[in-house]
Design a protein around this motif. Structure first.
Motif, PDB file in Angstrom:
ATOM      1  N   ALA A  42      47.103  22.712  -0.955  1.00  0.00           N
ATOM      2  CA  ALA A  42      47.736  23.426  -2.078  1.00  0.00           C
ATOM      3  C   ALA A  42      49.206  23.715  -1.754  1.00  0.00           C
ATOM      4  CB  ALA A  42      46.982  24.719  -2.366  1.00  0.00           C
TER       5      ALA A  42
ATOM      6  N   ARG B  34      32.166  35.744   1.962  1.00  0.00           N
ATOM      7  CA  ARG B  34      32.272  34.305   1.670  1.00  0.00           C
ATOM      8  C   ARG B  34      32.851  33.572   2.878  1.00  0.00           C
ATOM      9  NH1 ARG B  34      33.108  34.799  -4.047  1.00  0.00           N
ATOM     10  NH2 ARG B  34      35.177  35.676  -3.806  1.00  0.00           N
TER      11      ARG B  34
ATOM     12  N   HIS C 107      36.724  26.490  -6.335  1.00  0.00           N
ATOM     13  CA  HIS C 107      37.173  27.831  -5.944  1.00  0.00           C
ATOM     14  C   HIS C 107      37.315  28.753  -7.167  1.00  0.00           C
ATOM     15  CE1 HIS C 107      39.621  30.995  -4.218  1.00  0.00           C
ATOM     16  NE2 HIS C 107      40.665  30.651  -4.943  1.00  0.00           N
TER      17      HIS C 107
ATOM     18  N   VAL D 184      35.052  32.158  -7.703  1.00  0.00           N
ATOM     19  CA  VAL D 184      35.639  33.511  -7.740  1.00  0.00           C
ATOM     20  C   VAL D 184      35.475  34.146  -9.125  1.00  0.00           C
ATOM     21  CG1 VAL D 184      37.784  34.825  -7.528  1.00  0.00           C
ATOM     22  CG2 VAL D 184      37.292  33.017  -5.892  1.00  0.00           C
ATOM     23  N   LEU D 185      35.745  33.364 -10.166  1.00  0.00           N
ATOM     24  CA  LEU D 185      35.766  33.949 -11.510  1.00  0.00           C
ATOM     25  C   LEU D 185      34.372  34.199 -12.084  1.00  0.00           C
ATOM     26  CD1 LEU D 185      38.806  32.032 -13.055  1.00  0.00           C
ATOM     27  CD2 LEU D 185      38.747  34.406 -12.282  1.00  0.00           C
TER      28      LEU D 185
ATOM     29  N   ILE E 127      36.457  41.135  -7.885  1.00  0.00           N
ATOM     30  CA  ILE E 127      36.917  40.667  -6.576  1.00  0.00           C
ATOM     31  C   ILE E 127      36.988  41.883  -5.653  1.00  0.00           C
ATOM     32  CG2 ILE E 127      38.935  39.747  -5.348  1.00  0.00           C
ATOM     33  CD1 ILE E 127      39.608  38.200  -7.987  1.00  0.00           C
TER      34      ILE E 127
ATOM     35  N   HIS F  51      49.714  34.402  -6.118  1.00  0.00           N
ATOM     36  CA  HIS F  51      48.315  34.419  -5.667  1.00  0.00           C
ATOM     37  C   HIS F  51      48.243  34.604  -4.152  1.00  0.00           C
ATOM     38  CE1 HIS F  51      45.023  32.125  -3.810  1.00  0.00           C
ATOM     39  NE2 HIS F  51      44.267  32.418  -4.842  1.00  0.00           N
ATOM     40  N   MET F  52      49.064  33.831  -3.406  1.00  0.00           N
ATOM     41  CA  MET F  52      48.990  33.904  -1.944  1.00  0.00           C
ATOM     42  C   MET F  52      49.439  35.282  -1.457  1.00  0.00           C
ATOM     43  SD  MET F  52      47.560  31.185  -1.024  1.00  0.00           S
ATOM     44  CE  MET F  52      47.690  31.219   0.749  1.00  0.00           C
TER      45      MET F  52
ATOM     46  N   GLY G 150      48.835  32.294   4.965  1.00  0.00           N
ATOM     47  CA  GLY G 150      47.449  31.983   4.590  1.00  0.00           C
ATOM     48  C   GLY G 150      46.525  32.003   5.797  1.00  0.00           C
TER      49      GLY G 150
ATOM     50  N   LEU H 215      41.835  23.440   1.815  1.00  0.00           N
ATOM     51  CA  LEU H 215      42.526  23.702   0.538  1.00  0.00           C
ATOM     52  C   LEU H 215      43.922  24.309   0.760  1.00  0.00           C
ATOM     53  CD1 LEU H 215      42.555  23.772  -2.560  1.00  0.00           C
ATOM     54  CD2 LEU H 215      41.340  25.948  -2.482  1.00  0.00           C
TER      55      LEU H 215
ATOM     56  N   PHE I 183      52.549  30.879 -10.015  1.00  0.00           N
ATOM     57  CA  PHE I 183      51.219  31.489  -9.872  1.00  0.00           C
ATOM     58  C   PHE I 183      50.769  31.435  -8.412  1.00  0.00           C
ATOM     59  CE2 PHE I 183      46.737  30.522  -9.153  1.00  0.00           C
ATOM     60  CZ  PHE I 183      46.182  31.742  -9.508  1.00  0.00           C
ATOM     61  N   MET I 184      50.917  30.248  -7.767  1.00  0.00           N
ATOM     62  CA  MET I 184      50.412  30.104  -6.403  1.00  0.00           C
ATOM     63  C   MET I 184      51.141  31.031  -5.428  1.00  0.00           C
ATOM     64  SD  MET I 184      47.750  28.540  -5.916  1.00  0.00           S
ATOM     65  CE  MET I 184      47.609  28.433  -4.147  1.00  0.00           C
TER      66      MET I 184
ATOM     67  N   PHE J 139      44.084  45.538  -0.849  1.00  0.00           N
ATOM     68  CA  PHE J 139      43.544  44.364  -1.558  1.00  0.00           C
ATOM     69  C   PHE J 139      42.626  44.812  -2.699  1.00  0.00           C
ATOM     70  CE2 PHE J 139      40.253  41.111  -2.122  1.00  0.00           C
ATOM     71  CZ  PHE J 139      40.950  39.914  -2.116  1.00  0.00           C
TER      72      PHE J 139
ATOM     73  N   SER K 252      34.940  38.804  -0.511  1.00  0.00           N
ATOM     74  CA  SER K 252      35.754  37.687  -0.025  1.00  0.00           C
ATOM     75  C   SER K 252      35.493  37.445   1.460  1.00  0.00           C
ATOM     76  CB  SER K 252      37.236  37.971  -0.244  1.00  0.00           C
ATOM     77  OG  SER K 252      37.514  38.035  -1.620  1.00  0.00           O
TER      78      SER K 252
ATOM     79  N   VAL L 204      46.577  37.779  -2.286  1.00  0.00           N
ATOM     80  CA  VAL L 204      45.452  37.651  -1.348  1.00  0.00           C
ATOM     81  C   VAL L 204      45.877  38.189   0.032  1.00  0.00           C
ATOM     82  CG1 VAL L 204      43.893  36.017  -0.207  1.00  0.00           C
ATOM     83  CG2 VAL L 204      44.436  35.704  -2.607  1.00  0.00           C
TER      84      VAL L 204
ATOM     85  N   GLY M 119      42.821  34.335 -15.324  1.00  0.00           N
ATOM     86  CA  GLY M 119      42.086  33.361 -14.498  1.00  0.00           C
ATOM     87  C   GLY M 119      41.763  32.083 -15.269  1.00  0.00           C
TER      88      GLY M 119
HETATM   89  C1  HEM Z   1      43.101  32.946 -11.341  1.00  0.00           C
HETATM   90  C2  HEM Z   1      42.658  32.105 -10.475  1.00  0.00           C
HETATM   91  C3  HEM Z   1      42.355  32.455  -9.036  1.00  0.00           C
HETATM   92  C4  HEM Z   1      41.822  33.595  -8.524  1.00  0.00           C
HETATM   93  C5  HEM Z   1      41.352  34.853  -9.270  1.00  0.00           C
HETATM   94  C6  HEM Z   1      41.757  33.426  -7.080  1.00  0.00           C
HETATM   95  C7  HEM Z   1      41.296  34.376  -6.194  1.00  0.00           C
HETATM   96  C8  HEM Z   1      41.208  34.223  -4.827  1.00  0.00           C
HETATM   97  C9  HEM Z   1      40.592  35.165  -3.911  1.00  0.00           C
HETATM   98  C10 HEM Z   1      39.938  36.489  -4.303  1.00  0.00           C
HETATM   99  C11 HEM Z   1      40.711  34.671  -2.669  1.00  0.00           C
HETATM  100  C12 HEM Z   1      40.210  35.314  -1.360  1.00  0.00           C
HETATM  101  C13 HEM Z   1      39.074  34.490  -0.766  1.00  0.00           C
HETATM  102  C14 HEM Z   1      37.794  34.549  -1.553  1.00  0.00           C
HETATM  103  O1  HEM Z   1      37.501  35.552  -2.227  1.00  0.00           O
HETATM  104  O2  HEM Z   1      37.020  33.572  -1.486  1.00  0.00           O
HETATM  105  C15 HEM Z   1      41.413  33.408  -2.773  1.00  0.00           C
HETATM  106  C16 HEM Z   1      41.776  32.601  -1.725  1.00  0.00           C
HETATM  107  C17 HEM Z   1      42.402  31.378  -1.838  1.00  0.00           C
HETATM  108  N1  HEM Z   1      42.732  30.712  -2.998  1.00  0.00           N
HETATM  109 FE1  HEM Z   1      42.495  31.436  -4.872  1.00  0.00          FE
HETATM  110  N2  HEM Z   1      42.250  32.188  -6.762  1.00  0.00           N
HETATM  111  C18 HEM Z   1      42.643  31.555  -7.920  1.00  0.00           C
HETATM  112  C19 HEM Z   1      43.192  30.277  -8.041  1.00  0.00           C
HETATM  113  C20 HEM Z   1      43.502  29.435  -6.985  1.00  0.00           C
HETATM  114  C21 HEM Z   1      44.067  28.105  -7.115  1.00  0.00           C
HETATM  115  C22 HEM Z   1      44.399  27.417  -8.446  1.00  0.00           C
HETATM  116  C23 HEM Z   1      44.241  27.623  -5.835  1.00  0.00           C
HETATM  117  C24 HEM Z   1      44.792  26.326  -5.340  1.00  0.00           C
HETATM  118  C25 HEM Z   1      45.427  25.431  -6.031  1.00  0.00           C
HETATM  119  C26 HEM Z   1      43.786  28.650  -4.923  1.00  0.00           C
HETATM  120  C27 HEM Z   1      43.800  28.551  -3.555  1.00  0.00           C
HETATM  121  C28 HEM Z   1      43.329  29.505  -2.668  1.00  0.00           C
HETATM  122  C29 HEM Z   1      43.400  29.393  -1.221  1.00  0.00           C
HETATM  123  C30 HEM Z   1      44.019  28.231  -0.446  1.00  0.00           C
HETATM  124  C31 HEM Z   1      42.830  30.560  -0.694  1.00  0.00           C
HETATM  125  C32 HEM Z   1      42.724  30.958   0.771  1.00  0.00           C
HETATM  126  C33 HEM Z   1      43.806  32.009   0.971  1.00  0.00           C
HETATM  127  C34 HEM Z   1      44.374  32.130   2.368  1.00  0.00           C
HETATM  128  O3  HEM Z   1      44.347  31.223   3.167  1.00  0.00           O
HETATM  129  O4  HEM Z   1      44.942  33.201   2.588  1.00  0.00           O
HETATM  130  N3  HEM Z   1      43.338  29.743  -5.649  1.00  0.00           N
HETATM  131  N4  HEM Z   1      41.695  33.150  -4.104  1.00  0.00           N
END
Ligand code: HEM
Length: 216
Positions: free
Chosen positions: A163, A146, A128, A132-133, A138, A37-38, A204, A159, A33-34, A51, A143, A41, A68
């Protein structure tokens, strides 16, 4: 007269083995997932439109709304299973620390990094996920707002490495502990883990800079 109502050792052993399996499987699911996810994003680096289109697709197909919270559940299950092995009292922590210093064994240190990062992630990823959820849909502008105005840049700067370290070390430990990687392949596997972890932290950081530059 006292009666012994504790579980027989064989049942305890089986339960512990099942829990170990479930911990590994939930961990593997979270690693995949991670990584996804990365990359999702990071699509903002190709353009805010890319995006937004991906986010809209995830919502149109209900993957964000259902996936989510599901990730939230897997995340909790993984934590509950893992906490069994993490020293929680100060005496246990002191013992672990002394042993790690005495052993000078890299894998023991990696385990300590994993336990510490787990605690940080538990709180920060929880916040987080909730943020977001509970604020769908989104969008890149949301984003970026924020990150530029809400103080989330600092939040993600903590984070993100936590992570990625946790995911990278988890990947390495699954390979070693479950025998996917033999003793001879351990060094190269560790190099791969460092490359993946470093690569995702770099992606990231670039992504955060891109969000910081989006006009809101
Ligand atoms: C389904 C669950 C998740 C969704 C929908 C989601 C969604 C997003 C979104 C839209 C962003 C862009 C920044 C923002 O909008 O604030 C983001 C950034 C980020 N998320 Fe998540 N996230 C989820 C779960 C997680 C989890 C479980 C972790 C860590 C264990 C995580 C770690 C991060 C980090 C570190 C960033 C910064 C990204 C970067 O540096 O490029 N997210 N996430």
């Amino acid at each position: 007269m006292q009666t012994d109502i504790s579980m027989p050792a064989s049942i305890q052993g089986n339960t512990s083995a099942y829990m170990d399996w479930l911990q590994m499987l939930s961990g593997a699911a979270l690693i995949v997932f991670m990584w996804c996810h990365m990359l999702l994003v990071a699509s903002v680096n190709l353009g805010a439109g890319v995006f937004d289109a991906l986010a809209a697709f995830l919502e149109y197909t209900y993957m964000a709304q259902i996936g989510g919270p599901l990730i939230g559940v897997v995340f909790l299950v993984h934590f509950v299973l893992a906490i069994r092995k993490i020293p929680v009292t100060s005496t246990q922590q002191k013992g672990m620390w002394n042993q790690a210093r005495m052993l000078r064994h890299k894998d023991t240190w990696l385990w300590i990094v994993q336990a510490v990062s787990a605690m940080v992630i538990l709180i920060m990823a929880g916040v987080h996920l909730w943020t977001v959820l509970t604020d769908l849909p989104i969008t890149s502008v949301k984003s970026a707002t924020r990150i530029q105005e809400g103080g989330w840049m600092w939040f993600y700067l903590i984070l993100l490495p936590m992570a990625e370290l946790h995911v990278g070390i988890g990947f390495y430990r699954i390979g070693v502990k479950w025998g996917f990687v033999g003793r001879s392949g351990r060094k190269n596997f560790q190099k791969l883990e460092y490359a993946i972890t470093g690569g995702f932290i770099l992606i990231g950081l670039i992504t955060l800079l891109t969000f910081a530059g989006i006009s809101i």
